[in-house]
Motif scaffolding. Structure first.
Motif, PDB file in Angstrom:
ATOM      1  N   SER A 118       0.840  -1.180   0.000  1.00  0.00           N
ATOM      2  CA  SER A 118       0.000   0.000   0.000  1.00  0.00           C
ATOM      3  C   SER A 118       0.877   1.231   0.000  1.00  0.00           C
ATOM      4  CB  SER A 118      -0.893  -0.073   1.227  1.00  0.00           C
ATOM      5  OG  SER A 118      -1.196   1.172   1.749  1.00  0.00           O
ATOM      6  N   LYS A 119       0.389   2.295  -0.617  1.00  0.00           N
ATOM      7  CA  LYS A 119       1.152   3.539  -0.677  1.00  0.00           C
ATOM      8  C   LYS A 119       0.654   4.526   0.368  1.00  0.00           C
ATOM      9  CE  LYS A 119       2.925   3.501  -5.302  1.00  0.00           C
ATOM     10  NZ  LYS A 119       3.242   4.299  -6.452  1.00  0.00           N
ATOM     11  N   ARG A 120       0.043   4.024   1.423  1.00  0.00           N
ATOM     12  CA  ARG A 120      -0.403   4.906   2.485  1.00  0.00           C
ATOM     13  C   ARG A 120       0.792   5.342   3.307  1.00  0.00           C
ATOM     14  NH1 ARG A 120      -4.480   1.624   5.696  1.00  0.00           N
ATOM     15  NH2 ARG A 120      -3.882   3.240   7.148  1.00  0.00           N
ATOM     16  N   GLY A 121       0.739   6.528   3.813  1.00  0.00           N
ATOM     17  CA  GLY A 121       1.820   7.027   4.646  1.00  0.00           C
ATOM     18  C   GLY A 121       1.650   8.506   4.864  1.00  0.00           C
ATOM     19  N   SER A 122       2.545   9.075   5.602  1.00  0.00           N
ATOM     20  CA  SER A 122       2.520  10.506   5.835  1.00  0.00           C
ATOM     21  C   SER A 122       3.914  11.057   5.596  1.00  0.00           C
ATOM     22  CB  SER A 122       2.062  10.803   7.265  1.00  0.00           C
ATOM     23  OG  SER A 122       2.978  10.249   8.185  1.00  0.00           O
ATOM     24  N   ILE A 123       3.986  12.344   5.404  1.00  0.00           N
ATOM     25  CA  ILE A 123       5.283  12.965   5.182  1.00  0.00           C
ATOM     26  C   ILE A 123       6.172  12.679   6.377  1.00  0.00           C
ATOM     27  CG2 ILE A 123       6.463  15.189   4.985  1.00  0.00           C
ATOM     28  CD1 ILE A 123       4.189  16.151   3.285  1.00  0.00           C
ATOM     29  N   GLY A 124       7.378  12.275   6.107  1.00  0.00           N
ATOM     30  CA  GLY A 124       8.316  11.968   7.169  1.00  0.00           C
ATOM     31  C   GLY A 124       8.382  10.485   7.487  1.00  0.00           C
ATOM     32  N   VAL A 125       7.451   9.707   6.982  1.00  0.00           N
ATOM     33  CA  VAL A 125       7.474   8.274   7.214  1.00  0.00           C
ATOM     34  C   VAL A 125       8.046   7.617   5.963  1.00  0.00           C
ATOM     35  CG1 VAL A 125       6.067   6.223   7.623  1.00  0.00           C
ATOM     36  CG2 VAL A 125       5.487   8.376   8.745  1.00  0.00           C
ATOM     37  N   ARG A 126       9.084   6.810   6.139  1.00  0.00           N
ATOM     38  CA  ARG A 126       9.736   6.166   5.009  1.00  0.00           C
ATOM     39  C   ARG A 126       9.567   4.662   5.141  1.00  0.00           C
ATOM     40  NH1 ARG A 126      12.569   9.065   1.727  1.00  0.00           N
ATOM     41  NH2 ARG A 126      13.935   7.346   1.177  1.00  0.00           N
ATOM     42  N   PRO A 127       8.536   4.111   4.489  1.00  0.00           N
ATOM     43  CA  PRO A 127       8.256   2.684   4.647  1.00  0.00           C
ATOM     44  C   PRO A 127       9.299   1.778   4.004  1.00  0.00           C
ATOM     45  CG  PRO A 127       6.827   3.630   2.988  1.00  0.00           C
ATOM     46  CD  PRO A 127       7.589   4.769   3.608  1.00  0.00           C
ATOM     47  N   VAL A 128      10.104   2.293   3.100  1.00  0.00           N
ATOM     48  CA  VAL A 128      11.124   1.490   2.437  1.00  0.00           C
ATOM     49  C   VAL A 128      12.483   1.930   2.961  1.00  0.00           C
ATOM     50  CG1 VAL A 128      12.134   0.865   0.231  1.00  0.00           C
ATOM     51  CG2 VAL A 128       9.681   1.256   0.400  1.00  0.00           C
ATOM     52  N   SER A 129      13.306   0.974   3.348  1.00  0.00           N
ATOM     53  CA  SER A 129      14.586   1.275   3.967  1.00  0.00           C
ATOM     54  C   SER A 129      15.759   0.999   3.046  1.00  0.00           C
ATOM     55  CB  SER A 129      14.730   0.434   5.233  1.00  0.00           C
ATOM     56  OG  SER A 129      16.003   0.593   5.798  1.00  0.00           O
ATOM     57  N   LEU A 130      16.819   1.752   3.230  1.00  0.00           N
ATOM     58  CA  LEU A 130      18.080   1.530   2.525  1.00  0.00           C
ATOM     59  C   LEU A 130      19.080   0.820   3.421  1.00  0.00           C
ATOM     60  CD1 LEU A 130      18.368   5.038   0.875  1.00  0.00           C
ATOM     61  CD2 LEU A 130      18.257   2.878  -0.365  1.00  0.00           C
ATOM     62  N   ARG A 131      18.650   0.351   4.576  1.00  0.00           N
ATOM     63  CA  ARG A 131      19.569  -0.217   5.569  1.00  0.00           C
ATOM     64  C   ARG A 131      20.317  -1.441   5.075  1.00  0.00           C
ATOM     65  NH1 ARG A 131      16.099   0.656  11.139  1.00  0.00           N
ATOM     66  NH2 ARG A 131      16.005   2.907  10.879  1.00  0.00           N
ATOM     67  N   ASP A 132      19.777  -2.122   4.076  1.00  0.00           N
ATOM     68  CA  ASP A 132      20.437  -3.320   3.562  1.00  0.00           C
ATOM     69  C   ASP A 132      21.263  -3.060   2.307  1.00  0.00           C
ATOM     70  OD1 ASP A 132      19.390  -4.926   5.615  1.00  0.00           O
ATOM     71  OD2 ASP A 132      17.512  -5.153   4.516  1.00  0.00           O
ATOM     72  N   PHE A 133      21.279  -1.808   1.833  1.00  0.00           N
ATOM     73  CA  PHE A 133      22.084  -1.486   0.658  1.00  0.00           C
ATOM     74  C   PHE A 133      23.568  -1.533   1.054  1.00  0.00           C
ATOM     75  CE2 PHE A 133      24.442   1.145  -2.209  1.00  0.00           C
ATOM     76  CZ  PHE A 133      23.887   0.848  -3.447  1.00  0.00           C
ATOM     77  N   VAL A 134      24.357  -2.257   0.298  1.00  0.00           N
ATOM     78  CA  VAL A 134      25.768  -2.434   0.635  1.00  0.00           C
ATOM     79  C   VAL A 134      26.632  -1.455  -0.157  1.00  0.00           C
ATOM     80  CG1 VAL A 134      27.702  -4.064   0.658  1.00  0.00           C
ATOM     81  CG2 VAL A 134      25.385  -4.862   1.129  1.00  0.00           C
ATOM     82  N   TRP A 135      27.313  -0.575   0.540  1.00  0.00           N
ATOM     83  CA  TRP A 135      28.271   0.336  -0.092  1.00  0.00           C
ATOM     84  C   TRP A 135      29.682   0.105   0.435  1.00  0.00           C
ATOM     85  CZ3 TRP A 135      30.884   3.268   3.399  1.00  0.00           C
ATOM     86  CH2 TRP A 135      30.267   3.526   4.633  1.00  0.00           C
ATOM     87  N   MET A 136      29.796  -0.577   1.573  1.00  0.00           N
ATOM     88  CA  MET A 136      31.079  -0.731   2.254  1.00  0.00           C
ATOM     89  C   MET A 136      32.072  -1.603   1.488  1.00  0.00           C
ATOM     90  SD  MET A 136      29.861  -1.014   6.177  1.00  0.00           S
ATOM     91  CE  MET A 136      28.717   0.151   6.856  1.00  0.00           C
ATOM     92  N   ASP A 137      31.594  -2.357   0.513  1.00  0.00           N
ATOM     93  CA  ASP A 137      32.518  -3.132  -0.298  1.00  0.00           C
ATOM     94  C   ASP A 137      33.085  -2.308  -1.459  1.00  0.00           C
ATOM     95  OD1 ASP A 137      30.140  -3.004  -1.695  1.00  0.00           O
ATOM     96  OD2 ASP A 137      30.184  -5.076  -2.365  1.00  0.00           O
ATOM     97  N   GLN A 138      32.582  -1.081  -1.611  1.00  0.00           N
ATOM     98  CA  GLN A 138      33.028  -0.214  -2.698  1.00  0.00           C
ATOM     99  C   GLN A 138      33.821   1.001  -2.209  1.00  0.00           C
ATOM    100  OE1 GLN A 138      29.977   0.390  -5.834  1.00  0.00           O
ATOM    101  NE2 GLN A 138      28.701  -0.879  -4.490  1.00  0.00           N
ATOM    102  N   VAL A 139      33.594   1.391  -0.961  1.00  0.00           N
ATOM    103  CA  VAL A 139      34.287   2.538  -0.368  1.00  0.00           C
ATOM    104  C   VAL A 139      34.799   2.115   1.004  1.00  0.00           C
ATOM    105  CG1 VAL A 139      34.051   4.908   0.458  1.00  0.00           C
ATOM    106  CG2 VAL A 139      32.802   4.177  -1.588  1.00  0.00           C
ATOM    107  N   LYS A 140      36.072   2.372   1.267  1.00  0.00           N
ATOM    108  CA  LYS A 140      36.667   2.003   2.553  1.00  0.00           C
ATOM    109  C   LYS A 140      36.034   2.820   3.681  1.00  0.00           C
ATOM    110  CE  LYS A 140      41.122   1.731   4.987  1.00  0.00           C
ATOM    111  NZ  LYS A 140      40.563   2.078   6.262  1.00  0.00           N
ATOM    112  N   VAL A 141      35.654   2.125   4.725  1.00  0.00           N
ATOM    113  CA  VAL A 141      35.106   2.787   5.903  1.00  0.00           C
ATOM    114  C   VAL A 141      36.280   3.343   6.707  1.00  0.00           C
ATOM    115  CG1 VAL A 141      33.801   2.481   8.038  1.00  0.00           C
ATOM    116  CG2 VAL A 141      33.147   1.210   5.982  1.00  0.00           C
ATOM    117  N   PRO A 142      36.264   4.644   6.999  1.00  0.00           N
ATOM    118  CA  PRO A 142      37.344   5.214   7.809  1.00  0.00           C
ATOM    119  C   PRO A 142      37.461   4.517   9.168  1.00  0.00           C
ATOM    120  CG  PRO A 142      36.036   6.954   6.814  1.00  0.00           C
ATOM    121  CD  PRO A 142      35.305   5.662   6.572  1.00  0.00           C
TER     122      PRO A 142
END
Length: 126
Positions: free
Chosen positions: A1-25
């Protein structure tokens, strides 16, 4: 469903992997402190700028599309990255191993605030 309110982000980027492409300081690799009093977990301007530098570096090197069906900005760039993106892509990922706050990750001891700034997470970070 596309229900929601401004400020609520039902889809997360928490599982997107970037650490294998850029070294973590090194400063983000292990917890520096344990600050039980949340009101003493202020972030310094230097620490905020260092996080901003990492965000800018990653977004310049990695192609990341905002998956949110309601409020997508398309490709996430330095000019449109919000605190929602930064929380999911950076704060939550960097603190996951130690299960701590971001300030516990970067600060060895309490950091008392001088100011409190309230803001909406949806505005651009910079």
């Amino acid at each position: 469903s596309k229900r929601g309110s401004i400020g609520v982000r039902p889809v997360s980027l928490r599982d997107f992997v970037w650490m294998d492409q850029v070294k973590v300081p090194d400063r983000y690799l292990s917890r520096k402190g344990h600050i039980p009093d949340t009101h003493r977990r202020a972030i310094t301007l230097q620490q905020l700028n260092e996080l901003g530098n990492l965000v800018q570096q990653v977004l310049g090197a990695v192609h990341i599309i905002d998956p949110n069906p309601l409020y997508s900005v398309g490709k996430i760039t330095w000019s449109n990255v919000s605190l929602y993106h930064i929380n999911d892509l950076f704060v939550m990922q960097l603190t996951k191993t130690d299960q701590c706050s971001f300030v516990d990750l970067i600060a060895a001891e309490a950091q008392d605030p001088r100011w409190f700034i309230s803001h909406w997470w949806g505005t651009p970070f910079f």
